[in-house]
Design a protein around this motif. Sequence first.
Motif, PDB file in Angstrom:
ATOM      1  N   LYS A  83      -3.263  -2.908  30.192  1.00  0.00           N
ATOM      2  CA  LYS A  83      -3.511  -2.438  28.829  1.00  0.00           C
ATOM      3  C   LYS A  83      -3.640  -0.921  28.735  1.00  0.00           C
ATOM      4  N   ASP A  84      -4.430  -0.322  29.611  1.00  0.00           N
ATOM      5  CA  ASP A  84      -4.640   1.125  29.563  1.00  0.00           C
ATOM      6  C   ASP A  84      -3.390   1.898  29.940  1.00  0.00           C
ATOM      7  N   LYS A  85      -2.705   1.463  30.976  1.00  0.00           N
ATOM      8  CA  LYS A  85      -1.490   2.162  31.398  1.00  0.00           C
ATOM      9  C   LYS A  85      -0.417   2.098  30.310  1.00  0.00           C
ATOM     10  N   ASP A  86      -0.271   0.935  29.698  1.00  0.00           N
ATOM     11  CA  ASP A  86       0.731   0.809  28.643  1.00  0.00           C
ATOM     12  C   ASP A  86       0.373   1.664  27.432  1.00  0.00           C
ATOM     13  N   ALA A  87      -0.935   1.812  27.164  1.00  0.00           N
ATOM     14  CA  ALA A  87      -1.371   2.661  26.056  1.00  0.00           C
ATOM     15  C   ALA A  87      -1.078   4.133  26.357  1.00  0.00           C
ATOM     16  N   VAL A  88      -1.260   4.535  27.605  1.00  0.00           N
ATOM     17  CA  VAL A  88      -0.946   5.908  28.013  1.00  0.00           C
ATOM     18  C   VAL A  88       0.543   6.182  27.803  1.00  0.00           C
ATOM     19  N   LEU A  89       1.385   5.251  28.223  1.00  0.00           N
ATOM     20  CA  LEU A  89       2.830   5.415  28.066  1.00  0.00           C
ATOM     21  C   LEU A  89       3.219   5.478  26.593  1.00  0.00           C
ATOM     22  N   SER A  90       2.637   4.606  25.784  1.00  0.00           N
ATOM     23  CA  SER A  90       2.971   4.562  24.359  1.00  0.00           C
ATOM     24  C   SER A  90       2.557   5.853  23.652  1.00  0.00           C
ATOM     25  N   ASP A  91       1.346   6.322  23.903  1.00  0.00           N
ATOM     26  CA  ASP A  91       0.881   7.537  23.237  1.00  0.00           C
ATOM     27  C   ASP A  91       1.605   8.778  23.753  1.00  0.00           C
ATOM     28  N   SER A  92       2.022   8.751  25.001  1.00  0.00           N
ATOM     29  CA  SER A  92       2.781   9.879  25.543  1.00  0.00           C
ATOM     30  C   SER A  92       4.170   9.947  24.915  1.00  0.00           C
ATOM     31  N   LYS A  93       4.760   8.790  24.664  1.00  0.00           N
ATOM     32  CA  LYS A  93       6.052   8.767  23.964  1.00  0.00           C
ATOM     33  C   LYS A  93       5.904   9.408  22.589  1.00  0.00           C
ATOM     34  N   GLU A  94       4.817   9.054  21.904  1.00  0.00           N
ATOM     35  CA  GLU A  94       4.615   9.586  20.564  1.00  0.00           C
ATOM     36  C   GLU A  94       4.380  11.094  20.591  1.00  0.00           C
ATOM     37  N   PHE A  95       3.719  11.573  21.622  1.00  0.00           N
ATOM     38  CA  PHE A  95       3.540  13.023  21.738  1.00  0.00           C
ATOM     39  C   PHE A  95       4.893  13.716  21.875  1.00  0.00           C
ATOM     40  N   ILE A  96       5.746  13.195  22.745  1.00  0.00           N
ATOM     41  CA  ILE A  96       7.069  13.784  22.955  1.00  0.00           C
ATOM     42  C   ILE A  96       7.865  13.762  21.654  1.00  0.00           C
ATOM     43  N   SER A 142      20.790  14.001  23.335  1.00  0.00           N
ATOM     44  CA  SER A 142      20.141  12.823  23.919  1.00  0.00           C
ATOM     45  C   SER A 142      19.335  13.195  25.148  1.00  0.00           C
ATOM     46  N   TYR A 143      18.112  12.688  25.202  1.00  0.00           N
ATOM     47  CA  TYR A 143      17.231  12.931  26.342  1.00  0.00           C
ATOM     48  C   TYR A 143      16.754  11.594  26.899  1.00  0.00           C
ATOM     49  N   ARG A 144      16.737  11.510  28.210  1.00  0.00           N
ATOM     50  CA  ARG A 144      16.276  10.265  28.842  1.00  0.00           C
ATOM     51  C   ARG A 144      15.042  10.554  29.678  1.00  0.00           C
ATOM     52  N   TYR A 145      14.053   9.667  29.562  1.00  0.00           N
ATOM     53  CA  TYR A 145      12.804   9.784  30.316  1.00  0.00           C
ATOM     54  C   TYR A 145      12.700   8.583  31.258  1.00  0.00           C
ATOM     55  N   TYR A 146      12.378   8.836  32.496  1.00  0.00           N
ATOM     56  CA  TYR A 146      12.393   7.767  33.496  1.00  0.00           C
ATOM     57  C   TYR A 146      11.435   8.096  34.646  1.00  0.00           C
ATOM     58  N   GLU A 147      11.352   7.184  35.624  1.00  0.00           N
ATOM     59  CA  GLU A 147      10.489   7.363  36.799  1.00  0.00           C
ATOM     60  C   GLU A 147       9.050   7.676  36.404  1.00  0.00           C
ATOM     61  N   ASP A 148       8.502   6.880  35.507  1.00  0.00           N
ATOM     62  CA  ASP A 148       7.121   7.098  35.092  1.00  0.00           C
ATOM     63  C   ASP A 148       6.127   6.522  36.093  1.00  0.00           C
ATOM     64  N   ASN A 149       4.969   7.142  36.175  1.00  0.00           N
ATOM     65  CA  ASN A 149       3.899   6.638  37.018  1.00  0.00           C
ATOM     66  C   ASN A 149       2.561   7.032  36.394  1.00  0.00           C
ATOM     67  N   VAL A 150       1.751   6.031  36.083  1.00  0.00           N
ATOM     68  CA  VAL A 150       0.462   6.268  35.443  1.00  0.00           C
ATOM     69  C   VAL A 150      -0.662   5.963  36.426  1.00  0.00           C
TER      70      VAL A 150
END
Length: 220
Positions: A83-96, A142-150
């Motif tokens: 739950k926390d890791k997925d929230a970090v990823l989601s909010d980071s996407k919104e920041f970008i 177009s920009y691609r984001y990958y290789e994430d690690n939380v």
Amino acid sequence: MNRRTLPAAAALMTAAALLLTACGGGDDNKSKKPDKIAGADDGTSKSASPSASASASASPGRPEIELPADIKNTFDWPKTGDKDKDAVLSDSKEFIRSRDMAIAKQDPLNEAYRFYTEGEMSASTQEYVQDYVKHKARTTGSYRYYEDNVVIGGRGSATLSYCQDQGKGFDMDIKTGKVNKTPVSSDSYVLYNAALHKNAKGIWVTTKLYSQRGSSKCQP
């Protein structure tokens, strides 16, 4: 105009603190001209119709984020099941996305990116967007984001590392619509390391960001 990255303030974050994550970095490239946010293609028109994402931005209390149709971000960040890791990823996407919107709107004080940042990151993002405004430019492509690690830390803290492919993302002169197409090279791949914390609203806000252009971890 060359690819950019966030201003020097982002580098205040030490590599040690950020290298807790596997692959990350700052999402901006600094030059004399505005730092560039990842993700631009061949956007040829400032009048391109905006596209809204059916993401976290639709949640109550969150700012609405709309990007011009010529700016496309692809996040290859699969859900972790935590739950926390997925929230970090989601909010980071919104920041970008919110930062991209601020540049497109030429608004250095846009409320959306300020919703997803605090402290040094808010100041750095404002400077980053202001640089684009100064040069009357924005991103396209177009920009691609990958290789994430939380990594979730204690007391509501987290770090996130990720890579960005800017190979199809460019800067565009707003007045002329001219796109500065730069050839793809090792520098088209950027590693980011971000520090975040969960604020009183339950949002994972980015507080610091460190970037490394041409990182070997992000090469195809």
